[in-house]
Design a protein around this motif. Sequence first.
Motif, PDB file in Angstrom:
ATOM      1  N   ALA A   1     -16.323   1.327  -5.766  1.00  0.00           N
ATOM      2  CA  ALA A   1     -15.685   0.298  -4.951  1.00  0.00           C
ATOM      3  C   ALA A   1     -14.176   0.490  -5.043  1.00  0.00           C
ATOM      4  CB  ALA A   1     -16.076  -1.081  -5.450  1.00  0.00           C
ATOM      5  N   ILE A   2     -13.500   0.440  -3.898  1.00  0.00           N
ATOM      6  CA  ILE A   2     -12.048   0.574  -3.888  1.00  0.00           C
ATOM      7  C   ILE A   2     -11.474  -0.605  -3.118  1.00  0.00           C
ATOM      8  CG2 ILE A   2     -10.078   1.996  -3.190  1.00  0.00           C
ATOM      9  CD1 ILE A   2     -11.987   4.409  -3.216  1.00  0.00           C
ATOM     10  N   PHE A   3     -10.509  -1.276  -3.690  1.00  0.00           N
ATOM     11  CA  PHE A   3      -9.845  -2.331  -2.940  1.00  0.00           C
ATOM     12  C   PHE A   3      -8.390  -2.442  -3.366  1.00  0.00           C
ATOM     13  CE2 PHE A   3     -11.742  -4.385  -6.602  1.00  0.00           C
ATOM     14  CZ  PHE A   3     -10.711  -5.179  -7.089  1.00  0.00           C
ATOM     15  N   MET A   4      -7.595  -3.085  -2.518  1.00  0.00           N
ATOM     16  CA  MET A   4      -6.177  -3.267  -2.789  1.00  0.00           C
ATOM     17  C   MET A   4      -5.848  -4.744  -2.692  1.00  0.00           C
ATOM     18  SD  MET A   4      -3.635  -0.288  -1.606  1.00  0.00           S
ATOM     19  CE  MET A   4      -3.642  -0.628   0.128  1.00  0.00           C
ATOM     20  N   VAL A   5      -4.946  -5.153  -3.577  1.00  0.00           N
ATOM     21  CA  VAL A   5      -4.576  -6.566  -3.645  1.00  0.00           C
ATOM     22  C   VAL A   5      -3.065  -6.667  -3.531  1.00  0.00           C
ATOM     23  CG1 VAL A   5      -4.674  -8.623  -5.091  1.00  0.00           C
ATOM     24  CG2 VAL A   5      -6.521  -6.958  -5.194  1.00  0.00           C
ATOM     25  N   ASP A   6      -2.569  -7.670  -2.791  1.00  0.00           N
ATOM     26  CA  ASP A   6      -1.122  -7.852  -2.708  1.00  0.00           C
ATOM     27  C   ASP A   6      -0.650  -8.828  -3.791  1.00  0.00           C
ATOM     28  OD1 ASP A   6      -1.739 -10.383  -1.880  1.00  0.00           O
ATOM     29  OD2 ASP A   6      -1.212 -10.063   0.225  1.00  0.00           O
ATOM     30  N   ARG A   7       0.638  -9.138  -3.759  1.00  0.00           N
ATOM     31  CA  ARG A   7       1.217  -9.982  -4.806  1.00  0.00           C
ATOM     32  C   ARG A   7       0.587 -11.377  -4.874  1.00  0.00           C
ATOM     33  NH1 ARG A   7       5.511  -8.367  -7.616  1.00  0.00           N
ATOM     34  NH2 ARG A   7       6.917  -6.813  -6.759  1.00  0.00           N
ATOM     35  N   GLU A   8       0.095 -11.835  -3.717  1.00  0.00           N
ATOM     36  CA  GLU A   8      -0.502 -13.168  -3.693  1.00  0.00           C
ATOM     37  C   GLU A   8      -1.950 -13.146  -4.156  1.00  0.00           C
ATOM     38  OE1 GLU A   8       1.702 -12.244  -1.058  1.00  0.00           O
ATOM     39  OE2 GLU A   8       3.096 -13.361  -2.339  1.00  0.00           O
ATOM     40  N   GLY A   9      -2.417 -11.977  -4.551  1.00  0.00           N
ATOM     41  CA  GLY A   9      -3.800 -11.883  -5.000  1.00  0.00           C
ATOM     42  C   GLY A   9      -4.788 -11.805  -3.850  1.00  0.00           C
ATOM     43  N   GLN A  10      -4.255 -11.527  -2.644  1.00  0.00           N
ATOM     44  CA  GLN A  10      -5.140 -11.412  -1.491  1.00  0.00           C
ATOM     45  C   GLN A  10      -5.599  -9.976  -1.326  1.00  0.00           C
ATOM     46  OE1 GLN A  10      -3.805 -12.851   2.235  1.00  0.00           O
ATOM     47  NE2 GLN A  10      -4.621 -14.886   1.818  1.00  0.00           N
ATOM     48  N   ILE A  11      -6.862  -9.844  -0.955  1.00  0.00           N
ATOM     49  CA  ILE A  11      -7.409  -8.508  -0.752  1.00  0.00           C
ATOM     50  C   ILE A  11      -6.926  -7.976   0.594  1.00  0.00           C
ATOM     51  CG2 ILE A  11      -9.543  -7.225  -0.355  1.00  0.00           C
ATOM     52  CD1 ILE A  11     -10.833  -9.091  -2.426  1.00  0.00           C
ATOM     53  N   VAL A  12      -6.319  -6.764   0.584  1.00  0.00           N
ATOM     54  CA  VAL A  12      -5.822  -6.180   1.836  1.00  0.00           C
ATOM     55  C   VAL A  12      -6.657  -4.977   2.257  1.00  0.00           C
ATOM     56  CG1 VAL A  12      -3.465  -7.016   1.534  1.00  0.00           C
ATOM     57  CG2 VAL A  12      -4.111  -4.803   0.579  1.00  0.00           C
ATOM     58  N   ALA A  13      -7.431  -4.426   1.348  1.00  0.00           N
ATOM     59  CA  ALA A  13      -8.319  -3.315   1.710  1.00  0.00           C
ATOM     60  C   ALA A  13      -9.575  -3.424   0.854  1.00  0.00           C
ATOM     61  CB  ALA A  13      -7.627  -1.979   1.481  1.00  0.00           C
ATOM     62  N   PHE A  14     -10.702  -3.046   1.443  1.00  0.00           N
ATOM     63  CA  PHE A  14     -11.989  -3.278   0.806  1.00  0.00           C
ATOM     64  C   PHE A  14     -12.951  -2.256   1.381  1.00  0.00           C
ATOM     65  CE2 PHE A  14     -15.624  -6.118  -0.315  1.00  0.00           C
ATOM     66  CZ  PHE A  14     -15.202  -6.538  -1.564  1.00  0.00           C
ATOM     67  N   ASN A  15     -13.505  -1.376   0.589  1.00  0.00           N
ATOM     68  CA  ASN A  15     -14.333  -0.316   1.180  1.00  0.00           C
ATOM     69  C   ASN A  15     -15.819  -0.685   1.142  1.00  0.00           C
ATOM     70  OD1 ASN A  15     -15.013   0.151  -1.466  1.00  0.00           O
ATOM     71  ND2 ASN A  15     -14.766   2.360  -1.358  1.00  0.00           N
ATOM     72  N   PRO A  16     -16.643   0.095   1.849  1.00  0.00           N
ATOM     73  CA  PRO A  16     -18.074  -0.244   1.923  1.00  0.00           C
ATOM     74  C   PRO A  16     -18.749  -0.320   0.549  1.00  0.00           C
ATOM     75  CG  PRO A  16     -17.520   1.356   3.614  1.00  0.00           C
ATOM     76  CD  PRO A  16     -16.307   1.205   2.756  1.00  0.00           C
ATOM     77  N   ALA A  17     -18.310   0.548  -0.384  1.00  0.00           N
ATOM     78  CA  ALA A  17     -18.913   0.506  -1.720  1.00  0.00           C
ATOM     79  C   ALA A  17     -18.600  -0.819  -2.402  1.00  0.00           C
ATOM     80  CB  ALA A  17     -18.395   1.674  -2.565  1.00  0.00           C
ATOM     81  N   ALA A  18     -17.407  -1.353  -2.115  1.00  0.00           N
ATOM     82  CA  ALA A  18     -17.044  -2.657  -2.674  1.00  0.00           C
ATOM     83  C   ALA A  18     -17.949  -3.734  -2.093  1.00  0.00           C
ATOM     84  CB  ALA A  18     -15.581  -2.965  -2.371  1.00  0.00           C
TER      85      ALA A  18
END
Lengths: 741, 154
Positions: A390-407
């Motif tokens: 699973a790969i995901f990215m989070v910004d400073r506010e703790g919001q998810i900005v990217a989320f892959n199918p495995a996630a």
Amino acid sequence: MALNPGNIEALTDYPVRLRADESALLLEIAKATSSTLDLHEVLDRIAEKTARLTGADRCSLWLLDTTHDLLVPGAIYGVDPNFARQWKRRFLTIREERLSQEAIGTGQPVVVLDAASDPRTDKSAVDFFGDKSFLVVPLPHKGRVIGTLFLNHISHHHHYSTQEISVVQAIASQSAVAIVNAQLYEESRRQRLEVLASFRRIGDALAAGLDLDETLRLVVELAREMLQATVGALTLSFDDGGVDEVQWAPVDVAHQYQQAVGTLPELAAEVVRRGEPLYIGELREEVGSQGGVKPLRTYVGVPLRLRGEIIGTLGMYHSLPRKFSPNEVELLASFGNQAAIAIDNARLFTRLQRKVDELSAAAARNADLYTNLQVEKQRLDVIFRNSSDAIFMVDREGQIVAFNPAAEVLTGWPVSQAVGRGIDDVLCGVTNGHPSLAEATARVLAEGTVKATLVEATILTRNGSYRDVGASYAYVPPRNGEGPYALAVVRDISHQKEVERLKSDFISMVSHELRTPLAVIKGYAATLLNAQLHLEPERQQKFIRGINDASDRLTRLIDNLLSVSRLESGRFKVNPQLLDLVELVHKVIGGVHPSVSSHRLRYELPTERLIVLADRDQIEQLLLNLVTNAVKYSPAGGEVVVTLRDLDGKLGQVSQLAPDGEPRRWMVVSVRDCGIGIPANQLPFIFDKFYRGDSPTVRRVAGTGLGLYICKSIVEAHQGQIWAESEPGHGSTFFVALPRE
Amino acid sequence: MPETILVVDDDVDICEIVQVNLEGAGYQVLRATDGAKGLVAARTHVPDLIILDVLMPELDGWEVLTQLIRDPRTADRPVIMLTCRGDDQDVLRGLELGAVEYVTKPFYPEDLVASVRLLLDVCDPAMREARRKQLIRGRQQTIRNLPATMPRGT
């Protein structure tokens, strides 16, 4: 020198002319030559007039080429015009033409009275023409001899009088002036044409947009041709102070070329300093005079001016001293100024070209870069979309900005719903003492470290199950106004965790299973050794039997462990031998019986022997495991029944046909207990490795979870079947069907 | 009147070993082969000391121990755990539930006898309690000193 009397008639043919004074004769020549400036016409007229005025049978003119020590045929009169044309193609060296050589050398007339006997004449020519007498006079001009004038007499041996000779000399002088004038005219005309051509070529070069090197080369080449120089050289001073030198010379004067290179900087610097043409008629002899090569003697250099500034010099060398005329210097100077414009244009053009090249190269690089970026982006995208982590990215506010199918698979949150949501919602964790994913990503963003760190955590998925994960985090620095982000790569390690847990459980279980019989052995042995106890013999006997039974339990356990090890590594082999199953069941029950005094063991066996082909040790292990299991899970005082039947009829789940289609005969062993029984939903799993029922009773009973797994493996290795039937609360029956021979 | 000791273990061999050795030391021994029987025997006979296994059918040792401590009749009876489970966590659990001694199998019968003698003849209830606290602290120390999680790769 007296005139030949035999020539009197001839003389009388032209009494007036012969007696006329020199000025009248010269006037004739002047008239003949002044009507034209064409060199060939002048020469022809001189030859004709001289022959007629002197009464010679033939008159010819030779011009001296001092550069090559050649006699160049000028004109001839008194021969057939066709022969005259051929004659003009015949160049002579001075050495070949000894009469001319003498005349030129002495500057005096040479008289040949008898051509046939005179050693200086060319006998083949004399024979050809039938010459009798010669008069050869040099053509003098300003202290130099420019050629020779020949008078030939064929009709008779002519004796030239002093007067006659001086008349011819005067004619020669007059002719020489006319010839030089014509030559000068010819030369200047040729030069004008050449200059025009050169200037036109420079113009062409300008229009053609030649590059700088080509233009410089062309300028030097044109100037050199124009001045008939030996070596040409050009220097350029650029704005930045750098000096470019361009030299050009024909290959066969390479040595002079070397010399020019040596002297050039000094001379060019002098030209620039003066700002006007520099003429040096006598370069120092010693310069470049090595190797028998003629040194360069004359130099003329002119500045190259452009808009009042000197941008370089154009210099010409010649291997003869005092070679270039003031005219030529003037010519070179104006050519130089034309060339300066051409050079400037070429420089601008070259710079422009270079700039264009640089720009197009830069554009090409950018295009490459862009293509590479696209390719890279596609690759990353493929990784992102297809990663099993699973790969995901989070910004400073703790919001998810990217989320892959495995996630999506891991968390149960669809990508569309996860992106934009807080990480706490989507990946809420059970910390287990580790930082949660939300805490870890926040820390990565706060610390701004790019280095990835690996941590373990447990997360709660959307459907409420827990997953063990290993997560590594990386800091993604801000770029183009976006970010920073924390990147997390999360791997589901639940399975590894489960395997680790099983392994750990297994080790603790095995150690327990080993300790139990070992404690019995140790306890009995220590008790027997305690002399203070004074045990009666029957009791001692009982203790020793206890030790023996516990040793058997240990052996069984170790056998089971070894069997599993063999099964795991694929070394589990069946060694079939003929054995009597009835006898084997007897033996197993007999072995188990003494230690299970708390249970009743019963068996129903056929009276005759039942021979099967099987691995004795494995079948014994199978029976032992089933019987000890039955005892273990039955309450004290319970009954365990072992039956053995030879079956060729139908039985439950057993396939009645062999693989070859023949009806099968089966030996069926059953072991029935009156224990707690097995719930129906657990029956399918009881033969799995490590599987143990999850009822409280089972958990309180020691066991490895390997016994039935080994039983199933043994039965399958013998092409048999194993299954169980159970009624919870009333007991279970295990069936083993082995094929008969 | 000899002191009475109850042995609760589903392994008859262990019961036999403990009984022979304690009887040799002058104690009277009662036996029970599972947890439920053991609890009944303890309440019925109120022995001076109880030796308790953990893994047993019906009721396990933890449950029996909890009930013994909760029951005023047996609450002050010293309990020795005698079990295969020798993890630090198990030992601590037993001591915290109220056992005053924890012996792991295999064991030396003489050492078990010595422990019984110490607890019955030497210690009064206060000393036993102090001893139990001390054992708990020692075991907690051991657990703390272990790394919380093993480094990866080991």
